[in-house]
Design a protein around this motif. Structure first.
Motif, short mmCIF file in Angstrom:
data_model
loop_
_atom_site.label_atom_id
_atom_site.label_comp_id
_atom_site.label_asym_id
_atom_site.label_seq_id
_atom_site.Cartn_x
_atom_site.Cartn_y
_atom_site.Cartn_z
N ALA A 171 42.15 66.02 13.52
CA ALA A 171 41.09 65.42 14.32
C ALA A 171 39.87 66.34 14.29
N SER A 172 38.74 65.80 13.95
CA SER A 172 37.53 66.60 13.82
C SER A 172 37.13 67.22 15.16
N GLY A 173 36.82 68.52 15.13
CA GLY A 173 36.32 69.18 16.32
C GLY A 173 37.37 69.78 17.24
N LYS A 174 38.66 69.61 16.93
CA LYS A 174 39.72 70.13 17.81
C LYS A 174 40.16 71.54 17.43
N SER A 175 40.20 71.84 16.13
CA SER A 175 40.70 73.14 15.68
C SER A 175 39.54 74.09 15.42
N GLY A 176 39.43 75.10 16.28
CA GLY A 176 38.40 76.10 16.06
C GLY A 176 38.85 77.18 15.10
N ALA A 177 40.16 77.21 14.83
CA ALA A 177 40.70 78.28 13.98
C ALA A 177 41.67 77.71 12.96
N VAL A 181 54.43 74.96 15.99
CA VAL A 181 53.43 74.10 16.64
C VAL A 181 53.67 74.09 18.15
N SER A 182 54.94 73.93 18.53
CA SER A 182 55.22 73.83 19.96
C SER A 182 55.09 75.19 20.65
N LYS A 183 55.58 76.27 20.02
CA LYS A 183 55.53 77.60 20.65
C LYS A 183 54.09 78.07 20.84
N HIS A 184 53.25 77.85 19.86
CA HIS A 184 51.88 78.38 19.92
C HIS A 184 50.84 77.34 20.32
N GLY A 185 51.30 76.13 20.62
CA GLY A 185 50.35 75.09 21.01
C GLY A 185 49.34 74.76 19.93
N LEU A 186 49.82 74.76 18.67
CA LEU A 186 48.91 74.48 17.55
C LEU A 186 48.47 73.01 17.56
N GLU A 187 47.31 72.78 16.97
CA GLU A 187 46.91 71.40 16.72
C GLU A 187 47.79 70.82 15.62
N ASP A 188 48.08 71.67 14.61
CA ASP A 188 48.87 71.19 13.47
C ASP A 188 49.24 72.38 12.59
N ALA A 189 50.12 72.14 11.62
CA ALA A 189 50.47 73.17 10.64
C ALA A 189 50.90 72.49 9.35
N LEU A 190 50.68 73.18 8.26
CA LEU A 190 50.97 72.64 6.93
C LEU A 190 51.75 73.69 6.13
N VAL A 191 52.82 73.24 5.46
CA VAL A 191 53.63 74.15 4.64
C VAL A 191 53.86 73.50 3.28
N ALA A 245 49.63 77.08 6.56
CA ALA A 245 48.36 77.00 7.29
C ALA A 245 48.63 76.58 8.73
N ALA A 246 47.98 77.28 9.67
CA ALA A 246 48.11 76.97 11.09
C ALA A 246 46.73 76.65 11.65
N PHE A 247 46.65 75.55 12.38
CA PHE A 247 45.37 75.10 12.93
C PHE A 247 45.48 75.06 14.46
N SER A 248 44.57 75.76 15.14
CA SER A 248 44.63 75.77 16.60
C SER A 248 43.22 75.87 17.18
N ALA A 249 43.15 75.74 18.49
CA ALA A 249 41.85 75.80 19.15
C ALA A 249 41.23 77.18 18.97
N HIS A 250 42.07 78.24 19.08
CA HIS A 250 41.56 79.62 19.03
C HIS A 250 42.33 80.45 18.01
N ARG A 251 41.73 81.57 17.55
CA ARG A 251 42.29 82.34 16.45
C ARG A 251 43.61 83.02 16.76
N LYS A 252 43.82 83.45 17.99
CA LYS A 252 45.04 84.21 18.31
C LYS A 252 46.30 83.42 17.94
N GLU A 253 46.34 82.18 18.37
CA GLU A 253 47.53 81.36 18.12
C GLU A 253 47.67 81.03 16.63
N ALA A 254 46.56 80.72 15.97
CA ALA A 254 46.64 80.36 14.55
C ALA A 254 47.13 81.54 13.71
N LEU A 255 46.58 82.72 13.97
CA LEU A 255 46.98 83.91 13.20
C LEU A 255 48.44 84.27 13.46
#
Lengths: 144, 76
Positions: A25-31, A72-82, A99-109
């Motif tokens: 979804a456009s605009g949801k993942s900042g990281a 996805v569930s542990k880190h509250g990611l928007e989505d992930a791709l493997v 690839a991990a997509f989340s609102a903020h960098r901490k969770e994605a990294l």
């Protein structure tokens, strides 16, 4: 598909780009945190000419999907791709994309790193290297 | 009891088969399956999956199960 096994060479950057434009979804993942693993031409002091990647059809996909949904569930990611290659690979070929997509960098990294370590230690793949003289199985993965 | 057995990577080459069917009574665990197919004690690093999920060697097996044996994984 958010977990894919590919039998032919793939471009991970194109895969991320397509996934972002078609699935997120456009605009949801900042990281967006992306790891790409690529085949080297050396291992344990020897030149490696090619490698065969074997997997356990069915189990491998399930392990990767469990890993992905847990991250996805542990880190509250928007989505992930493997995406992971199987078959014959050559030096310079990309083997794995996480690839991990989340609102903020901490969770994605954190999620990207965790998924890679889980994949390395639990996903049923095996590598057999072709050397100048003969073949050998890679016996274990080094800790990350 | 019928168990469908699968081997991967170096274990497949060592056993000489990708799949085998074991039909025997007196098989209770994955360890028993390994003994029946290899005649050897399992090495410590060997991994086991029952019906495509990781399991310990002493996990019980049932008629029709798929039991897989493989070495440490090396993907990524």
């Amino acid at each position: 598909m958010t977990v894919e096994i590919r039998e032919h060479p793939f471009d991970p950057w194109q895969a991320v780009s397509e996934y972002r434009s078609t699935r997120l979804a456009s605009g949801k993942s900042g990281a967006s945190a992306v790891f790409v693993g690529t085949m080297r031409d050396f291992n344990e002091g020897d030149e490696v000419q090619a490698m065969v990647l074997e997997h356990y059809p069915g189990m491998t996909e399930q392990q990767l999907e469990d890993m992905r949904s847990e991250a996805v569930s542990k880190h509250g990611l928007e989505d992930a791709l493997v995406v992971h290659r199987v078959g014959i690979v050559h030096p310079g070929d990309d083997i794995v994309l996480v690839a991990a997509f989340s609102a903020h960098r901490k969770e994605a990294l954190a999620a990207c790193r965790e998924m890679m370590e889980t994949l390395k230690s639990t996903a049923p793949f095996w590598k057999k290297e072709t050397l100048a003289e003969g073949e050998r199985w890679v016996e274990r993965n080094t800790p990350g | 009891m019928t168990i469908n057995v699968r081997f991967f990577a170096s274990l497949r080459e060592r056993i000489g088969h990708a799949t085998l069917t074991v039909e025997a009574d007196g098989i209770a665990s994955a360890r028993d399956v390994w003994k029946a197919v290899s005649g050897e004690s399992p090495d410590e690093e060997m991994l086991v999956a029952i019906n495509k999920e990781y399991a310990g060697l002493d996990r019980a097996v049932a008629d029709g199960d798929e039991v897989a044996f493989f070495p440490p994984v090396t993907g990524g």
